[in-house]
Scaffold this motif. Structure first.
Motif, PDB file in Angstrom:
ATOM      1  N   GLY A 211      -5.191   3.925  -2.452  1.00 16.58           N
ATOM      2  CA  GLY A 211      -4.491   4.719  -3.457  1.00 16.58           C
ATOM      3  C   GLY A 211      -3.912   5.978  -2.837  1.00 16.58           C
ATOM      4  N   GLN A 212      -3.043   6.635  -3.601  1.00 13.86           N
ATOM      5  CA  GLN A 212      -2.450   7.868  -3.114  1.00 13.86           C
ATOM      6  C   GLN A 212      -2.119   8.787  -4.270  1.00 13.86           C
ATOM      7  OE1 GLN A 212       1.751   7.433  -1.682  1.00 13.86           O
ATOM      8  NE2 GLN A 212       1.317   5.217  -1.821  1.00 13.86           N
TER       9      GLN A 212
ATOM     10  N   LYS B 113      -9.020  15.473 -10.658  1.00 17.61           N
ATOM     11  CA  LYS B 113      -8.858  15.595  -9.207  1.00 17.61           C
ATOM     12  C   LYS B 113      -7.791  14.640  -8.660  1.00 17.61           C
ATOM     13  CE  LYS B 113     -13.668  16.984  -8.298  1.00 17.61           C
ATOM     14  NZ  LYS B 113     -13.384  18.257  -7.596  1.00 17.61           N
ATOM     15  N   LYS B 114      -7.212  13.840  -9.559  1.00 15.61           N
ATOM     16  CA  LYS B 114      -6.149  12.892  -9.215  1.00 15.61           C
ATOM     17  C   LYS B 114      -6.625  11.841  -8.203  1.00 15.61           C
ATOM     18  CE  LYS B 114      -2.424  16.097 -10.340  1.00 15.61           C
ATOM     19  NZ  LYS B 114      -1.183  16.756  -9.902  1.00 15.61           N
ATOM     20  N   ILE B 115      -7.865  11.417  -8.360  1.00 20.77           N
ATOM     21  CA  ILE B 115      -8.398  10.344  -7.522  1.00 20.77           C
ATOM     22  C   ILE B 115      -7.869   9.016  -8.052  1.00 20.77           C
ATOM     23  CG2 ILE B 115     -10.486   9.141  -6.777  1.00 20.77           C
ATOM     24  CD1 ILE B 115     -11.933  11.860  -7.065  1.00 20.77           C
ATOM     25  N   PRO B 116      -7.240   8.194  -7.203  1.00 18.34           N
ATOM     26  CA  PRO B 116      -6.674   6.917  -7.664  1.00 18.34           C
ATOM     27  C   PRO B 116      -7.733   6.038  -8.330  1.00 18.34           C
ATOM     28  CG  PRO B 116      -5.897   7.444  -5.458  1.00 18.34           C
ATOM     29  CD  PRO B 116      -6.973   8.440  -5.776  1.00 18.34           C
ATOM     30  N   PRO B 117      -7.365   5.324  -9.399  1.00 21.56           N
ATOM     31  CA  PRO B 117      -8.339   4.541 -10.185  1.00 21.56           C
ATOM     32  C   PRO B 117      -9.179   3.558  -9.366  1.00 21.56           C
ATOM     33  CG  PRO B 117      -6.262   4.682 -11.357  1.00 21.56           C
ATOM     34  CD  PRO B 117      -6.024   5.304 -10.009  1.00 21.56           C
ATOM     35  N   THR B 118      -8.563   2.850  -8.408  1.00 23.09           N
ATOM     36  CA  THR B 118      -9.323   1.836  -7.669  1.00 23.09           C
ATOM     37  C   THR B 118     -10.335   2.450  -6.703  1.00 23.09           C
ATOM     38  OG1 THR B 118      -7.517   1.717  -6.053  1.00 23.09           O
ATOM     39  CG2 THR B 118      -7.553   0.047  -7.798  1.00 23.09           C
ATOM     40  N   ILE B 119     -10.178   3.721  -6.381  1.00 24.80           N
ATOM     41  CA  ILE B 119     -11.082   4.406  -5.457  1.00 24.80           C
ATOM     42  C   ILE B 119     -12.306   4.955  -6.196  1.00 24.80           C
ATOM     43  CG2 ILE B 119     -11.267   6.372  -3.856  1.00 24.80           C
ATOM     44  CD1 ILE B 119      -9.532   4.182  -2.745  1.00 24.80           C
ATOM     45  N   ARG B 120     -12.183   5.141  -7.488  1.00 23.95           N
ATOM     46  CA  ARG B 120     -13.212   5.853  -8.250  1.00 23.95           C
ATOM     47  C   ARG B 120     -14.559   5.140  -8.256  1.00 23.95           C
ATOM     48  NH1 ARG B 120      -9.280   7.286 -13.442  1.00 23.95           N
ATOM     49  NH2 ARG B 120      -7.769   8.525 -12.232  1.00 23.95           N
ATOM     50  N   GLY B 121     -14.558   3.807  -8.275  1.00 21.26           N
ATOM     51  CA  GLY B 121     -15.817   3.058  -8.319  1.00 21.26           C
ATOM     52  C   GLY B 121     -16.688   3.347  -7.108  1.00 21.26           C
TER      53      GLY B 121
ATOM     54  N   MET C 271     -15.045  -1.376  -5.466  1.00 20.84           N
ATOM     55  CA  MET C 271     -16.248  -1.571  -6.282  1.00 20.84           C
ATOM     56  C   MET C 271     -15.903  -1.423  -7.749  1.00 20.84           C
ATOM     57  SD  MET C 271     -19.389   0.316  -4.308  1.00 20.84           S
ATOM     58  CE  MET C 271     -19.926  -0.232  -2.690  1.00 20.84           C
ATOM     59  N   LYS C 272     -16.247  -2.436  -8.526  1.00 29.15           N
ATOM     60  CA  LYS C 272     -16.102  -2.335  -9.978  1.00 29.15           C
ATOM     61  C   LYS C 272     -17.333  -1.623 -10.521  1.00 29.15           C
ATOM     62  CE  LYS C 272     -13.174  -6.354 -10.909  1.00 29.15           C
ATOM     63  NZ  LYS C 272     -13.068  -7.632 -11.654  1.00 29.15           N
ATOM     64  N   GLN C 273     -17.118  -0.507 -11.199  1.00 30.85           N
ATOM     65  CA  GLN C 273     -18.228   0.279 -11.715  1.00 30.85           C
ATOM     66  C   GLN C 273     -17.914   0.765 -13.125  1.00 30.85           C
ATOM     67  OE1 GLN C 273     -21.245   1.322 -10.435  1.00 30.85           O
ATOM     68  NE2 GLN C 273     -21.029   0.134  -8.562  1.00 30.85           N
ATOM     69  N   SER C 274     -18.934   0.787 -13.961  1.00 24.96           N
ATOM     70  CA  SER C 274     -18.814   1.441 -15.260  1.00 24.96           C
ATOM     71  C   SER C 274     -19.094   2.925 -15.047  1.00 24.96           C
ATOM     72  CB  SER C 274     -19.829   0.840 -16.246  1.00 24.96           C
ATOM     73  OG  SER C 274     -19.761   1.514 -17.478  1.00 24.96           O
ATOM     74  N   ILE C 275     -18.071   3.747 -15.233  1.00 24.83           N
ATOM     75  CA  ILE C 275     -18.192   5.176 -14.931  1.00 24.83           C
ATOM     76  C   ILE C 275     -18.264   5.963 -16.239  1.00 24.83           C
ATOM     77  CG2 ILE C 275     -17.098   7.128 -13.742  1.00 24.83           C
ATOM     78  CD1 ILE C 275     -15.636   5.087 -11.993  1.00 24.83           C
ATOM     79  N   PRO C 276     -19.241   6.851 -16.383  1.00 25.53           N
ATOM     80  CA  PRO C 276     -19.339   7.661 -17.601  1.00 25.53           C
ATOM     81  C   PRO C 276     -18.063   8.457 -17.861  1.00 25.53           C
ATOM     82  CG  PRO C 276     -21.313   7.893 -16.264  1.00 25.53           C
ATOM     83  CD  PRO C 276     -20.327   7.115 -15.444  1.00 25.53           C
ATOM     84  N   LYS C 277     -17.780   8.674 -19.118  1.00 26.21           N
ATOM     85  CA  LYS C 277     -16.523   9.321 -19.521  1.00 26.21           C
ATOM     86  C   LYS C 277     -16.332  10.683 -18.856  1.00 26.21           C
ATOM     87  CE  LYS C 277     -13.867  10.733 -23.587  1.00 26.21           C
ATOM     88  NZ  LYS C 277     -13.845  10.814 -25.068  1.00 26.21           N
TER      89      LYS C 277
ATOM     90  N   MET D 203       0.820  -1.211   0.000  1.00 26.92           N
ATOM     91  CA  MET D 203       0.000   0.000   0.000  1.00 26.92           C
ATOM     92  C   MET D 203       0.851   1.257   0.000  1.00 26.92           C
ATOM     93  SD  MET D 203      -2.904  -1.289   2.727  1.00 26.92           S
ATOM     94  CE  MET D 203      -4.137   0.018   2.534  1.00 26.92           C
ATOM     95  N   SER D 204       1.961   1.211   0.723  1.00 28.18           N
ATOM     96  CA  SER D 204       2.819   2.402   0.796  1.00 28.18           C
ATOM     97  C   SER D 204       3.640   2.602  -0.470  1.00 28.18           C
ATOM     98  CB  SER D 204       3.755   2.305   2.003  1.00 28.18           C
ATOM     99  OG  SER D 204       4.696   1.258   1.836  1.00 28.18           O
ATOM    100  N   GLU D 205       3.858   1.522  -1.231  1.00 29.01           N
ATOM    101  CA  GLU D 205       4.727   1.604  -2.413  1.00 29.01           C
ATOM    102  C   GLU D 205       3.964   1.854  -3.707  1.00 29.01           C
ATOM    103  OE1 GLU D 205       6.654  -2.152  -2.169  1.00 29.01           O
ATOM    104  OE2 GLU D 205       7.815  -1.610  -0.370  1.00 29.01           O
ATOM    105  N   GLN D 206       2.698   1.396  -3.774  1.00 25.71           N
ATOM    106  CA  GLN D 206       1.939   1.504  -5.021  1.00 25.71           C
ATOM    107  C   GLN D 206       1.038   2.737  -5.015  1.00 25.71           C
ATOM    108  OE1 GLN D 206      -0.214  -2.100  -5.852  1.00 25.71           O
ATOM    109  NE2 GLN D 206       1.609  -3.379  -5.879  1.00 25.71           N
ATOM    110  N   LYS D 207       0.769   3.257  -6.190  1.00 24.17           N
ATOM    111  CA  LYS D 207      -0.115   4.416  -6.329  1.00 24.17           C
ATOM    112  C   LYS D 207      -1.577   4.036  -6.156  1.00 24.17           C
ATOM    113  CE  LYS D 207       2.987   7.566  -7.178  1.00 24.17           C
ATOM    114  NZ  LYS D 207       3.229   8.638  -6.186  1.00 24.17           N
ATOM    115  N   SER D 208      -1.915   2.778  -6.470  1.00 26.42           N
ATOM    116  CA  SER D 208      -3.309   2.355  -6.414  1.00 26.42           C
ATOM    117  C   SER D 208      -3.364   0.834  -6.438  1.00 26.42           C
ATOM    118  CB  SER D 208      -4.067   2.924  -7.623  1.00 26.42           C
ATOM    119  OG  SER D 208      -5.435   2.597  -7.567  1.00 26.42           O
ATOM    120  N   GLY D 209      -4.356   0.256  -5.755  1.00 25.31           N
ATOM    121  CA  GLY D 209      -4.471  -1.195  -5.761  1.00 25.31           C
ATOM    122  C   GLY D 209      -5.624  -1.678  -4.897  1.00 25.31           C
ATOM    123  N   VAL D 210      -5.697  -3.009  -4.728  1.00 27.01           N
ATOM    124  CA  VAL D 210      -6.754  -3.637  -3.935  1.00 27.01           C
ATOM    125  C   VAL D 210      -6.104  -4.701  -3.063  1.00 27.01           C
ATOM    126  CG1 VAL D 210      -8.910  -4.952  -3.991  1.00 27.01           C
ATOM    127  CG2 VAL D 210      -8.433  -3.275  -5.795  1.00 27.01           C
TER     128      VAL D 210
END
Length: 333
Positions: free
Chosen positions: A278-279, A305-313, A290-296, A263-270
């Motif tokens: 994420g960071q 906003k630099k929100i880490p990909p795995t947090i976006r769902g 959460m796996k989500q289909s997010i509109p473009k 967690m401390s070494e990676q930018k994003s993960g599960v």
């Protein structure tokens, strides 16, 4: 010495709806009668793991006390077997308590941890290699998702509790598995914490108070929106791991040392297939994965906003994007 004992967080207990984690053992029995003595309203919950013949007697005792003092009682029976009995029991116990809390609206979960337990934890963490924040694991009150764990006896020694029970002639049960030194906690208790408490209890109590104060100064500040937890990025490995540990625990997951390093070494993960982390340059994030289909358009807004990909769902599924900036500004500025 007086016949009574000090209860911490008394005002919180007097105002809140309380559920006592009861076992029939020394500590929880003393806490039961102290709460009665202080006219604090509460109900009780007990888990029978069927590990000892005596466990049925303890449940019967709990029922008797509930009837005598007009308390609601919740009972769960879950037979356990090796391996990892302690870990399994803890998970089952807290899942049961949380189900009751959510269903019936309890605000505080009362546990009977006391000063000896606090020293045991400190020594166990010291043996593993820990800082102040990790070594002082028990606090008088700890916020959880939707409730507070309250430990009213945390400043009281085991010896004081036993004297209270004997003075009042109160029945309690002893779990003989507590003497099995093949368990690390019992080994620490028998060889180190109990002898230290017998000789130096007042000094240990003062030290724990000082260390708890120091812990508060060192702890990262965490903001939350529902089950999204955010802290400032300290840009230092140990501090980052500490922040991720605290956020993950509040999210209901206890990461391993290896997972914290990831967690401390990676930018994003599960981790564990359940918790997203994420960071970015400013913040650390933890949320349910959460796996989500997010509109473009929304994906682009989160990218800016630099929100880490795995947090976006999770942010998208809970519609948190509009409140995120406000929470960050208010709590972490």
């Amino acid at each position: 010495m007086t016949n009574s004992l000090e209860l911490l967080e008394l005002e919180r207990l007097q105002k809140g709806k309380n559920l006592l984690a009861f076992s029939g053992g020394v500590d929880s029995t003393a806490l039961f009668f102290l709460l009665i003595e202080k006219n604090i309203s509460f109900d009780i919950a007990i888990v029978n793991y069927k590990l000892r013949p005596q466990s049925d007697e303890e449940v019967a005792y709990a029922k008797e006390l509930a009837t005598r003092y007009n308390k609601r009682i919740f009972i769960k029976e879950v037979p356990l077997s090796p391996p990892s009995i302690e870990e399994k029991a803890r998970k089952i116990r807290y899942r049961f308590f949380e189900e009751i809390i959510q269903k019936y609206g309890y605000e505080n979960l009362l546990t009977a941890h006391q000063l000896n337990d606090q020293l045991e934890w400190f020594l166990m963490q010291l043996a593993k290699g820990a800082g102040v924040v990790e070594a002082i694991g028990l606090e008088p009150a700890s916020q959880r998702e939707g409730y507070v764990v309250v430990r009213p006896l945390l400043h009281t020694s085991k010896e004081e509790i036993l004297r209270f029970l004997e003075k009042k002639d109160i029945l309690y049960y002893i779990d003989n598995s507590n003497y099995d030194t093949s368990f690390v906690r019992n080994f620490i208790r028998k060889n180190f914490s109990d002898p230290l408490m017998q000789k130096f209890a007042p000094g240990i109590k003062r030290s724990m108070d000082y260390l708890l104060h120091d812990k508060k100064l060192l702890e990262p500040k965490i903001a939350s929106i529902k089950k999204l937890f955010i802290a400032k990025n300290p840009h230092e490995k140990m501090q980052t791991q500490r922040a991720f540990l605290m956020m993950a625990k509040r999210a209901g997951y206890l990461p391993s040392t290896k997972q914290l390093a990831i967690m401390s070494e990676q930018k994003s993960g599960v981790i564990g297939g359940k918790i997203a982390f994420g960071q970015n340059e400013r913040n650390l994030f933890v949320a349910p994965f959460m796996k989500q289909s997010i509109p473009k358009k929304m994906r682009e807004a989160m990218r800016r906003k630099k929100i880490p990909p795995t947090i976006r769902g999770y942010i998208y599924s809970e519609n948190l994007i509009d409140t995120l900036d406000r929470v960050l500004e208010k709590n972490l500025s």
